[in-house]
Write a protein that holds these residues in place. Sequence first.
Motif, short mmCIF file in Angstrom:
data_model
loop_
_atom_site.label_atom_id
_atom_site.label_comp_id
_atom_site.label_asym_id
_atom_site.label_seq_id
_atom_site.Cartn_x
_atom_site.Cartn_y
_atom_site.Cartn_z
N ARG A 1 0.82 -1.22 0.00
CA ARG A 1 0.00 0.00 0.00
C ARG A 1 0.85 1.26 0.00
NH1 ARG A 1 -2.44 -2.91 4.30
NH2 ARG A 1 -1.48 -1.44 5.79
N GLY A 2 2.16 1.09 0.18
CA GLY A 2 3.05 2.24 0.19
C GLY A 2 3.18 2.92 1.53
N ASP A 3 2.78 2.25 2.65
CA ASP A 3 2.84 2.92 3.95
C ASP A 3 3.52 2.06 5.02
OD1 ASP A 3 0.95 0.98 4.31
OD2 ASP A 3 -0.65 2.31 4.98
N GLY A 4 4.49 1.25 4.63
CA GLY A 4 5.16 0.38 5.60
C GLY A 4 6.54 0.83 6.01
N ARG A 5 6.86 2.10 5.80
CA ARG A 5 8.23 2.57 6.02
C ARG A 5 8.68 2.44 7.47
NH1 ARG A 5 10.95 7.41 6.95
NH2 ARG A 5 8.98 8.48 7.35
N ARG A 6 7.78 2.59 8.43
CA ARG A 6 8.16 2.55 9.84
C ARG A 6 7.85 1.21 10.49
NH1 ARG A 6 11.76 5.99 10.35
NH2 ARG A 6 11.47 5.96 12.61
N LEU A 7 7.65 0.18 9.68
CA LEU A 7 7.35 -1.14 10.20
C LEU A 7 8.52 -2.09 9.99
CD1 LEU A 7 3.69 -1.63 8.88
CD2 LEU A 7 4.43 -0.73 11.11
N VAL A 8 8.72 -2.99 10.93
CA VAL A 8 9.71 -4.06 10.77
C VAL A 8 9.03 -5.38 11.09
CG1 VAL A 8 11.62 -2.54 11.39
CG2 VAL A 8 10.54 -3.90 13.16
N GLY A 9 9.48 -6.43 10.45
CA GLY A 9 8.91 -7.75 10.71
C GLY A 9 9.57 -8.41 11.91
N LEU A 10 8.76 -9.04 12.77
CA LEU A 10 9.27 -9.80 13.89
C LEU A 10 8.89 -11.27 13.69
CD1 LEU A 10 8.36 -7.53 16.96
CD2 LEU A 10 10.51 -7.61 15.67
N THR A 11 9.87 -12.14 13.62
CA THR A 11 9.60 -13.55 13.42
C THR A 11 10.25 -14.37 14.54
OG1 THR A 11 11.56 -13.92 12.03
CG2 THR A 11 9.52 -13.26 10.92
N PHE A 12 9.56 -15.44 14.93
CA PHE A 12 10.05 -16.37 15.96
C PHE A 12 9.97 -17.78 15.37
CE2 PHE A 12 8.77 -12.61 18.16
CZ PHE A 12 9.57 -12.52 19.30
N ASP A 13 11.12 -18.43 15.24
CA ASP A 13 11.18 -19.74 14.61
C ASP A 13 10.99 -20.87 15.61
OD1 ASP A 13 11.88 -18.18 12.47
OD2 ASP A 13 13.74 -19.23 11.99
N ASP A 14 10.51 -21.99 15.13
CA ASP A 14 10.43 -23.29 15.81
C ASP A 14 9.19 -23.48 16.67
OD1 ASP A 14 12.92 -23.80 14.65
OD2 ASP A 14 14.02 -23.21 16.45
N GLY A 15 8.57 -22.42 17.18
CA GLY A 15 7.36 -22.57 17.97
C GLY A 15 7.61 -23.04 19.39
N TYR A 16 8.59 -22.45 20.06
CA TYR A 16 8.88 -22.83 21.44
C TYR A 16 7.74 -22.43 22.37
CZ TYR A 16 13.56 -23.82 19.79
OH TYR A 16 14.62 -24.35 19.10
N ALA A 17 7.53 -23.26 23.39
CA ALA A 17 6.45 -22.99 24.35
C ALA A 17 6.67 -21.69 25.10
CB ALA A 17 6.33 -24.16 25.32
N ASP A 18 7.93 -21.28 25.23
CA ASP A 18 8.21 -20.04 25.96
C ASP A 18 7.72 -18.79 25.23
OD1 ASP A 18 10.28 -19.48 24.05
OD2 ASP A 18 11.77 -20.47 25.31
N PHE A 19 7.30 -18.94 23.98
CA PHE A 19 6.72 -17.80 23.28
C PHE A 19 5.48 -17.30 24.03
CE2 PHE A 19 3.85 -15.77 20.27
CZ PHE A 19 4.69 -14.88 19.62
N VAL A 20 4.67 -18.23 24.52
CA VAL A 20 3.44 -17.85 25.23
C VAL A 20 3.76 -17.20 26.58
CG1 VAL A 20 1.38 -18.75 26.39
CG2 VAL A 20 1.98 -19.55 24.10
N THR A 21 4.71 -17.78 27.31
CA THR A 21 4.97 -17.29 28.66
C THR A 21 5.83 -16.03 28.69
OG1 THR A 21 6.84 -18.83 28.78
CG2 THR A 21 4.74 -19.55 29.71
N HIS A 22 6.75 -15.88 27.75
CA HIS A 22 7.70 -14.77 27.82
C HIS A 22 7.57 -13.75 26.68
CE1 HIS A 22 9.49 -16.71 31.17
NE2 HIS A 22 10.12 -17.65 30.49
N ALA A 23 7.41 -14.21 25.44
CA ALA A 23 7.40 -13.27 24.31
C ALA A 23 6.06 -12.57 24.14
CB ALA A 23 7.77 -14.01 23.02
N LEU A 24 4.98 -13.32 24.20
CA LEU A 24 3.66 -12.75 23.92
C LEU A 24 3.30 -11.60 24.85
CD1 LEU A 24 1.23 -12.92 22.06
CD2 LEU A 24 0.28 -14.70 23.55
N PRO A 25 3.52 -11.71 26.17
CA PRO A 25 3.19 -10.57 27.03
C PRO A 25 3.97 -9.30 26.67
CG PRO A 25 3.48 -12.56 28.33
CD PRO A 25 3.95 -12.88 26.95
#
Length: 260
Positions: free
Chosen positions: A79-103
């Motif tokens: 759309r031409g409006d993503g200049r101030r956005l960055v992608g955040l990716t988390f590989d493998d699907g570790y369970a700690d994503f729910v307890t530590h990353a998501l909050p």
Amino acid sequence: MAASVDSFDSVDSFGTGRLPAAPPGPVPWVAMYHSVGDCSDDPYRITVTPERLEGQLAWLRRRGLRGVSVADLLAARARGDGRRLVGLTFDDGYADFVTHALPLLRRWDCGATLFVLPGRLGGDNAWDPLGPRKPLLTASGIRYVAAEGVEIGSHGLTHIDLTRADDLALKTEVAESRERLAELTGARVDGFCYPYGTVDARAVRAVREAGYAYACAIDPGPLTGPHALPRVHIGQNDTAWRLRLKYRLHRLRRRPVEGV
């Protein structure tokens, strides 16, 4: 020849069709994370502590940047409006994503993409010969994360090097993993992540033919495009000055391509 496999066609983030043609632009900045937790025993440097992740998210926000899923990032850029956005990716699907990353993602109003392994639900990182065993999310955990607004993408079925897989294994890892995740989450699965970051023209072709709108690698070189996006590894040692350096170097080094 490699670039002809994925001719950098512009595909929208939902895989529903082509986007209007746009001139080549810089490859988006996509950060690659894995586990969030105790990093005292971390031979592969795949873990950041919750405190470090919070500092890194705070750094983004102080600079007027916001972390989002890869699908949202690509849609915004189309759309031409993503200049101030960055992608955040988390590989493998570790369970700690729910307890530590998501909050922390919630606290800093950030989105993310979580690449998971539907062939190892509730298992662990058995593919890593060194280091501690880290539990992976169960089916219910993945559904919970998806319900929280996190994009779920495929990391293959079992975390094998696709460049060494035979034709049947390659198709199974790529196509079947997408089907299983769609059934699990009840949502379309548009993103793929190459295990180990390894990619070749054959793997790119398989991912594209399976219907994914985009795929993430690490440093795909001439294959760079919507189905081989480069990413920047973010680890425990990445304090503010290192993040600033990585961000600037990425913008200087990545060549412009069409479709992203």
